[in-house]
Design a protein around this motif. Sequence first.
Motif: not given
Length: 300
Positions: A221-249
Motif C-alpha cells: 500500500d505504501e508503494l501504491h501511495d508513492l507511485r500516486r505522488k510521483l505520477q503527479e510529477l509526470e508531464t507530457s514529456e516524461r512518464c514515471l519510468t523516465q522520472l525514476a531513471i532521472r532520479y538515479s542519474l
Amino acid sequence: MKKNRLGSSELFVSEIGLGCMSLGTDESNAIALIHEALDRGVNFLDTADLYDAGTNEEIVGKALEGRRDQVILATKVGNRRILGQDGWSWDPSKAYILSAAKDSLRRLGTDYIDLYQLHGGTIEDPIDDTIEAFEQLKKEGVIREYGISSIRPNVIREYVSRSSISSVMNQYSIVDRRGEEAVFPLLQEHRISVIARGPLASGVLAANREPAKGVLDYELDELHDLRRKLQELETSERCLTQLAIRYSLAHPAVAVAIPGASSREQLLQNLAAADIPELSTAEVELIRSFSKANQYTVHR
C-alpha cells in the motif's frame, strides 16, 4: 547521448546503459535489443558470467561482432560453478579470477574487458588476493579497469582504501536510497563512480505496471501511495519510468544507470530518459520528501 567519465579512468560511458541480465535467452530478440540500444547512443553494456550460466555473455559477444569498438563492455566474476554440484559457490581467489577472466573473454568473443567487476563480496574475503588478481589482469591488458558490484558499505570501504577501483555498482532508486547516506559521499571524495543498478526497482517504478508486492522498506500500500505522488510529477514529456531513471542519474556520484529491458517497448521507454531535461534540485528534493531515506542496518 550524454557521456560521463567513469571514476578517474579514461572510460566514458553513456549516462544510460543496458543491464543485460533481463535480455533472456532468445538470441535473436536479445541481439536485436542490444543493436537498438547501440544505435540509440548506448555504449555501456553490463553482463556477468553468472547470468544464464554464461549464455548471456555469449549472446552479448555475438551482438558485438563488428561493433566491439563502439562499446564499453562490463562483466563480473566471483560466482563459481563446480562440476557435479547445483548452483554456484563464492570464490574471490586470485587463481579463480585469473581463470574466469579467460572464460569470459572466450564467451564474449573479445581479447579485452573494459570493466571487470567483483560480483559481490564479504568482509571475510581475501581482499588483497582479489585486488592482486585485478591488478595483474590490468597490467597484462586483459582488462582496462576494475570495480566491485556490492551493496555492503564495510566491503566498499575496504576496496576504496586498498585498491584502484573505478566504480561501484550499487542498487539505487527512489525506493532504495541507502547509498546516499552510507556510500556515495565516500565514493565522490575518492573520484569513484557509481553504476546505478535497479533504477526502476524491478519494475516497481515503471510506468504502466502496478506492483504486486512490497519491496525493501515499503509495504504494497505504501508503494501504491508513492507511485500516486510521483505520477503527479509526470508531464507530457516524461512518464514515471523516465522520472525514476532521472532520479538515479541526479546524484553527482552516479555516472551511469543501467535499467534492464526484455522488450523493445521497455528499452525505448528507458532510453527516452536521455532525451528529457535533468531533474531540478527542487524536483529531487520533492521526490525525496515523498520517499524514505532508507539506511543500511547490516554490513555498515
